[in-house]
Structures are given as structure tokens and as C-alpha cells.
Design an enzyme around this catalytic site. Sequence first.
Site, PDB file in Angstrom:
ATOM      1  N   TYR A  91      18.816  42.025  -7.024  1.00  0.00           N
ATOM      2  CA  TYR A  91      17.948  42.783  -7.923  1.00  0.00           C
ATOM      3  C   TYR A  91      17.840  41.992  -9.223  1.00  0.00           C
ATOM      4  O   TYR A  91      17.982  42.531 -10.329  1.00  0.00           O
ATOM      5  CB  TYR A  91      18.506  44.184  -8.192  1.00  0.00           C
ATOM      6  CG  TYR A  91      18.932  44.951  -6.956  1.00  0.00           C
ATOM      7  CD1 TYR A  91      18.019  45.698  -6.212  1.00  0.00           C
ATOM      8  CD2 TYR A  91      20.260  44.921  -6.534  1.00  0.00           C
ATOM      9  CE1 TYR A  91      18.425  46.399  -5.077  1.00  0.00           C
ATOM     10  CE2 TYR A  91      20.677  45.614  -5.407  1.00  0.00           C
ATOM     11  CZ  TYR A  91      19.763  46.356  -4.682  1.00  0.00           C
ATOM     12  OH  TYR A  91      20.160  47.048  -3.563  1.00  0.00           O
ATOM     13  N   ASP A 131      22.446  44.323  -9.889  1.00  0.00           N
ATOM     14  CA  ASP A 131      21.957  45.204 -10.951  1.00  0.00           C
ATOM     15  C   ASP A 131      20.867  46.083 -10.347  1.00  0.00           C
ATOM     16  O   ASP A 131      19.684  45.895 -10.603  1.00  0.00           O
ATOM     17  CB  ASP A 131      21.418  44.357 -12.111  1.00  0.00           C
ATOM     18  CG  ASP A 131      20.939  45.199 -13.284  1.00  0.00           C
ATOM     19  OD1 ASP A 131      21.214  46.412 -13.306  1.00  0.00           O
ATOM     20  OD2 ASP A 131      20.276  44.646 -14.180  1.00  0.00           O
ATOM     21  N   CYS A 153      22.973  51.307 -14.297  1.00  0.00           N
ATOM     22  CA  CYS A 153      22.320  52.116 -15.318  1.00  0.00           C
ATOM     23  C   CYS A 153      22.461  53.603 -15.032  1.00  0.00           C
ATOM     24  O   CYS A 153      21.999  54.425 -15.823  1.00  0.00           O
ATOM     25  CB  CYS A 153      20.837  51.751 -15.430  1.00  0.00           C
ATOM     26  SG  CYS A 153      19.903  51.985 -13.907  1.00  0.00           S
ATOM     27  N   GLU A 159      14.784  39.403  -5.745  1.00  0.00           N
ATOM     28  CA  GLU A 159      14.058  40.442  -6.476  1.00  0.00           C
ATOM     29  C   GLU A 159      12.790  40.762  -5.698  1.00  0.00           C
ATOM     30  O   GLU A 159      12.126  39.856  -5.179  1.00  0.00           O
ATOM     31  CB  GLU A 159      13.732  39.944  -7.887  1.00  0.00           C
ATOM     32  CG  GLU A 159      12.692  40.716  -8.655  1.00  0.00           C
ATOM     33  CD  GLU A 159      13.102  42.154  -8.900  1.00  0.00           C
ATOM     34  OE1 GLU A 159      12.265  43.044  -8.647  1.00  0.00           O
ATOM     35  OE2 GLU A 159      14.254  42.386  -9.342  1.00  0.00           O
ATOM     36  N   GLN A 198      15.555  44.419 -20.740  1.00  0.00           N
ATOM     37  CA  GLN A 198      16.318  45.451 -21.416  1.00  0.00           C
ATOM     38  C   GLN A 198      15.620  45.892 -22.706  1.00  0.00           C
ATOM     39  O   GLN A 198      15.048  45.080 -23.427  1.00  0.00           O
ATOM     40  CB  GLN A 198      17.725  44.952 -21.721  1.00  0.00           C
ATOM     41  CG  GLN A 198      18.601  44.763 -20.487  1.00  0.00           C
ATOM     42  CD  GLN A 198      19.025  46.086 -19.876  1.00  0.00           C
ATOM     43  OE1 GLN A 198      18.993  47.132 -20.525  1.00  0.00           O
ATOM     44  NE2 GLN A 198      19.422  46.046 -18.612  1.00  0.00           N
TER      45      GLN A 198
END
Length: 406
Positions: free
Chosen positions: A271, A337, A364, A293, A240
Site C-alpha cells: 500500500y 500502510d 490509521c 500500490e 499525509q
Amino acid sequence: MTSSQPILDLDITGIAHGGTFIARHEGRVVFVPDAIPGERVRVRITDAGKASFWRAEALEVLEASPHRRAHVWAEADISRAPEDRVGGADLGHIILGAQRVLKRRVLQEALDKFAGPGIEAPEVQAVDAVTDSAQTRSDGTGWRTRVSLHVDADGRVGPYAARSHRVIDVASLPLARPAVAEAAFALRPQKPGRVDLVEPGDGRVRVLPRPEGARRGKPQTVFEFAGGRRFRVDAGGFWQVHPQAADALHRAVGEALGGRLDPDATHFDLYGGVGLFAATLGEQGARDIVTVESDRRATEHAAANLAEFDAQAVTGRVDRFLSGLPEGTRAGAVVLDPPRAGAGRVVVESIHALDPEAVVYVACDPVALARDLGTFRELGWQAASLQAFDLFPHSHHFETVALLTR
């Protein structure tokens, strides 16, 4: 530009997803940057090729909103020629409180359109002010721990102009952390391509040149911190950007899970990057954790970051991983995510087929979130809670955390 491009005076009536604003001319939607709902602006039409909408550039504010301010980034101000306005701070001409109201409006409109009726968008919360050695900043500046600059064929280094690939000379980088800005302006001549500047948890800026056509060298490993825990991550890998973002999301996911996890079920972090939310699951009582991932380096770091939880870190695409799970897998909580495009119907249906106790979705992109929430609702899930965070002040971006239950 040509003199044939029409110039119009338009009333701005709304905000669109992506940081542009909405006007209408003879029934046609016109998308205009650098404006505010309630303003009257003079614009030049730049793209009239679509029957349903046009695009324009703002030239002058004729009637200003009370929420307008001098742009936080002088090189992006409406007083500059449109082609010379830098990108990356598309709401920087609006006072912070009004930015958050507009972001909530974008989320509400996305939910109404794609998720179906009855979901109320939450207020968009400010995160803690950014603190550096000199000051505490509450004006939404000085937060970018990661900045990408571009180098053109003439060796010019800077950000791109808005909606273009033309490098702009700038005298300031107000959204960057002070040390990142200092390192940017100290750069030596670079080969054409890109330069990434990263300030990880130790506060020492790494400069990562990315010349065009060059092979990437050996990745540097750095450390970031969230929830009092240290995470290994590649300097050029995903973390982030706001210094308080990982902490804020870690807390929000933990609050959504509520410490009610079945210790005998398998809990999934999809993710998962370097394992931030897998660690949240572990702290909430999960003992059997799988994080998935597609980036191999990230899963290598996740395995190390999650060693105390004995979590399984899987390298692979989430859709393929879910389709390969054995029947009878007893799923507890699923945290996902996904990237900006969202999870998509196939992944949502696969999560539903696991019959988990709860799903926590970190988003997001409000439109992608709303589409996926619409699919979850079709399958019998409801949004039990929503939180939204202004982790990218002066830009149109923000993050949303949704708890889904049956």
C-alpha cells in the site's frame, strides 16, 4: 425532528471508536457526540431503532468535565443547534492533553478486544507544533494542508454538518493552514459538487473543483517533502495531511526497522503510495525494494521518487500481488500502510507465508490494526513495539506504528 423524540439526562462513562461517547439508559448503550467521560448531559434520542444501542445528540451540558473548553471551531460548539454543528473536529471541545489520553484509551480497548491480552497501548505523542509565517501554533490548529469543501444546489460552499450531507456556512476554518483558509474564503461561485484545496510543499495553494458528474482533468503534479527528500505526488492524490506527519512516520518506521536490514533480501512496501516508506527502507540499507500500490498514478510517481534506490514500483492490489509471488522469495522487512479497513486476514496470512525478518504496520484505524494484530499473533508474531502519534488534533483520528517480530 419531532416532539416524540425522547429527551434524557445521561452520565457519560466512556469514549467509543469514531469520536462518539458512551452513556447507558436502562442497560442499553447510548452513543452521544460532543460530550466527555465524567459529564452529565441532556440528550435527544435520534435513533432508537436498534435493540442493543441508541444514538443521541447532545443538547446541553449539565455537569461539565474539567477537560471541557470552548470548542476550537465556534461553528461546532455545543451552544449551536445540533443540526447546525459542523463536522470534522469531534474532539475540539476537549483540551489537547485529555484528547490524547482518550485516544490512548480507544487504542487500548481495541487491542484488548481484538488483538488479545498483554499488549499495552503507548502514550499518544504530540507532533511538532505547526509553524507558519505569523506564528508557531501549539494549540492543535492550523495543520490541515488538505481541505475538502462541498457545494450544494444553491451554490453554498462549506463543510458538511456532522453526520450529514448538508452544507454549513462557516466564518472560520481553524484546522486549515492559514493559506488554505484564505483560499477557501476567496472562492468564486462553484457548481454543485466538491472543491479540494491543497497546500503542497511549496506553500502555494491549489484549488481543485470537483463538479458533480464532471470528468476529472489532467492531474497536477506537486512536490512534498519528508526526511529531507522530495516526493512527486498528484495534487489530488494521497499524502499525509499534517505538515509534520510524513516526517514523523518516516522516523518511526526507520526506528522500528533499526538499520538491521539484510541487503541481499527483498524488502516490501505494501500500500506504498508514492514511495514514502520504500524510501525509508532504502535509507535503512535495503537494496532490493518492491513497492505495491493499486493507484497507477501513484506508482508512476513512486518509480521516479525511488530512482536512486532502483526500486520496483508495482501497480496492483496487494492481496493479488502477494498471492502471485514465486515460491522461495527471500523476504527481508515488510512495511504496510493499509487503508482504514486494514489489511485483512488474507493479506496477513500471505505476509506470514513470506517468512519476513520483521513487519512494520502503519495504521490509521485502531480497530483495524487490532484485528490484524490478532491474526498476526495467531500465526506466532508479537508486537515488539508500538508508537502512536496525534497527527489529527481535535479529531478522533491518530496513527499507530507497530513493529512485529516472531
